[in-house]
Write an enzyme that holds these catalytic residues in place. Structure first.
Site: not given
Lengths: 130, 348
Positions: B80, B112, B234
Site C-alpha cells: 500500500e 495489508c 496478520h
C-alpha cells in the site's frame, strides 16, 4: 531529458553490468564503445561481483542541494572482488570514526535520488558494510 | 507438487521505540506497550522504499531457490506504499534482478493483504501450468499519521516467495479467501495518511475475516489447529494475532515463531509474509504451517503449507528474518524519524 539517460544506464546501475573486451580482457564499467587499451569495439556483457572493500572514502558534511538533507554521509571508492573500482555512497554508517580503509562492503539496491517532487525516482547501487 | 521453492525477507536497520513516540505525544508508553504489545518498529532508511525492500527480499529468495531468474514468468508486488501512483513497482524490481522482459508484472493493492494476494496468484499460475516459476512479494513502508495509534505500528519490511513445482520447500496444500465490503481502514487518493474506524477495525473487520478464512480452511482441509506446528496471522499489533489464534484454538507456542510484530511493527503487506519467512527459516521437514493474512476493506487469504525435506538445504543460503530483526539496529529519535518518514515540511 533525465528519464532517457536514466533508462540508458539501467543495466549498469541496477545490475552492475559491465563490458569485457573480447580481445584484451579490459573490463569497462560503465560499458564503453571502444576499448581504451586496445581500441577494439567488441565487448561481451558481464555482471560484476557485488562484494568488495573500501579503497578510500570521504565524509560529506555539506552536500549538494539534492543530498543536503542526507548529510553527513560517506562516499567511497570501492574495489570489487573482481578488482574493478567504482565510486559509491557507503550507506547506513552511524559512527564515521569506525569507518576504515580495507573494510569489506556489499553493494545493495537503493534509491539514489528523486527528480524533484513530481519526477521519477532514480535507483542504483550503494555500498553497505558487510 | 506446487509450492514455495525459494523465500527471502528483508527489514531495514532503523528502529524507533514505542516509548520514543509516546513521549513525543505525551502518551503513557507502558499502556501502549502493554495494550498493543508493541515495543519498537522498523523504519525505512531515506533511500529505502517498497521497491528497494522488494529487491532485497527477492534477492534472498533467489539465493535460496538457485534458479535462473529468466525462468520466472510472473512477478507481483503487493503493497500500500508503492512509490508511484502511476507506474508499476515490479518493472524496476525485474530489471534489478535480471528477470524478463518476457514476464508478467503487476502491482497489487489490498491494504495489508496485498502481499498474500501476490503469493496466491503466483502459486495458482504455476499450478495452472502457465509458467515454471512465479514470484509473489509483500512489501511496505507503511504510513501512520503523527500522533495516531497507527504511528506505533506502521513499519517497513517485506518478504518474497518464488512458487514452482520442482525442489519445493513448502507445498501449498489448501488455500481459501474470505472477502466483504467493510470500510475499517482506507486512504483516499492524494491523502498522506490513512484513516481508520478505531475499534471497528477489530471484530467486524480483522476478527470476522481472519476467522472466516481460517474456519473455512480448516473445514476444507479437514484439519484441526493441533495438526499444525506453526500458525501465523496478520499482525496489525501484538494483541490481535494472539487473540484470533486463541479464538481458533491455536496455542501460544504455535504462534511464537511467526509473532515478530512486537519488535518489527506492522509491515502491512509484508506482515504475515515476513512471519511466514521467520517460520520457514527454522521449520523442519513434515511441519505443517497455517497462515491467514488480513487486508482492510476487507479480506483474508488463508494457506496451509507442508514443509518438505528440501527446506534444510535452503535455509542457510541467505540471511534469516531474525538476522535482520535482531542485528545491527540503529535507533532514531523522534526528530530523525520525522525526517526519515518525510513528515517535516521543507522548502522545495
Amino acid at each position: 531529458m533525465i528519464t532517457a539517460r536514466y533508462h540508458r544506464e539501467v543495466p549498469q546501475r541496477y545490475r552492475l553490468e559491465a563490458g569485457k573486451c573480447t580481445k584484451c580482457g579490459y573490463v569497462a564499467f560503465p560499458p564503453r564503445l571502444v576499448c581504451p587499451k586496445c581500441s577494439t569495439k567488441k565487448f561481451k556483457p558481464i555482471v560484476l561481483k557485488d562484494e568488495g572493500k573500501i579503497i578510500t572514502y570521504t565524509v560529506i558534511r555539506v552536500g549538494p542541494d539534492k543530498f543536503s538533507k542526507e548529510t553527513p554521509y560517506a562516499i567511497g571508492i570501492i574495489e570489487l572482488n573482481d578488482k574493478l573500482r567504482l565510486t559509491a555512497q557507503i550507506a547506513g554508517v552511524v559512527d564515521f570514526e569506525k569507518l576504515k580503509i580495507g573494510q569489506k562492503v556489499k553493494l545493495v539496491f537503493r534509491k539514489i535520488q528523486d527528480d524533484g517532487k513530481a519526477g521519477i525516482h532514480m535507483y542504483g547501487y550503494k555500498a553497505v558494510l558487510a | 507438487m506446487v509450492g514455495i521453492v525459494g523465500f527471502g525477507a528483508y527489514l531495514p536497520r532503523y528502529r524507533i521505540k514505542a516509548e520514543t513516540i509516546a513521549k513525543q505525544w505525551g502518551m503513557d508508553a507502558n499502556s501502549i506497550i502493554r495494550g498493543l504489545q508493541l515495543n519498537e518498529k522498523t523504519v525505512p532508511g531515506q533511500d529505502e522504499d517498497t521497491i528497494t525492500i522488494s529487491v532485497a527480499a527477492a534477492k534472498n529468495a533467489l539465493l535460496r531457490a538457485q534458479i535462473d531468474p529468466q525462468d520466472i514468468g510472473a512477478l507481483y508486488i503487493g503493497s500500500e506504499s508503492h512509490p508511484y501512483a502511476v507506474k508499476p513497482s515490479g518493472t524496476i524490481v525485474i530489471d534489478a534482478l535480471g528477470i524478463g522482459p518476457h514476464v508478467h508484472v503487476a502491482s497489487y493493492e489490498f491494504a495489508c493483504k496485498a502481499g498474500s494476494e501476490a503469493m496466491y496468484v503466483a502459486a495458482n499460475l504455476v499450478k495452472a501450468g502457465e509458467m515454471k516459476y512465479a514470484m509473489g512479494i509483500g512489501a511496505d513502508t507503511s504510513q501512520g499519521a503523527p500522533g495516531d495509534a497507527l504511528e506505533y505500528s506502521a513499519s517497513a519490511g517485506g518478504a518474497a516467495f518464488i512458487m514452482g513445482t520442482e525442489k519445493v520447500v513448502a507445498e501449498i496444500l489448501f488455500t481459501h479467501s474470505y472477502t466483504s465490503d467493510t470500510p475499517d481502514f482506507w486512504r483516499r487518493e492524494g491523502e498522506d495518511y490513512p484513516r481508520h474506524g478505531g475499534r471497528f477495525t477489530g471484530d467486524p473487520a480483522y476478527f470476522k475475516h481472519v476467522m472466516g478464512a481460517a474456519t473455512a480452511l480448516l473445514e476444507k482441509s479437514k484439519m484441526k489447529p493441533s495438526d499444525f506446528k506453526y500458525a501465523v496471522f496478520h499482525m496489525p499489533n501484538g494483541k490481535f494475532p494472539q487473540e484470533v489464534g486463541k479464538r481458533l484454538g491455536f496455542t501460544k507456542e504455535q504462534l511464537e515463531v511467526g509473532w515478530i510484530v512486537p519488535w518489527m511493527g506492522n509491515t502491512y503487506s509484508g506482515s504475515s509474509p515476513t512471519g511466514l519467512a521467520a517460520i520457514l527459516d527454522v521449520a523442519k521437514p513434515g511441519d505443517m504451517i497455517f497462515m491467514v493474512s488480513f487486508g482492510s476493506g476487507a479480506g483474508s487469504d488463508g494457506f496451509i503449507f507442508k514443509v518438505t525435506k528440501e527446506i534444510t538445504k535452503v535455509q542457510n543460503r541467505a540471511p534469516k528474518l531474525k538476522d535482520y530483526l535482531d542485528k545491527d539496529k540503529i535507533y532514531l529519535d523522534y526528530g530523525e524519524y520525522a525526517k526519515f518518514r518525510k513528515k517535516i515540511k521543507l522548502n522545495e
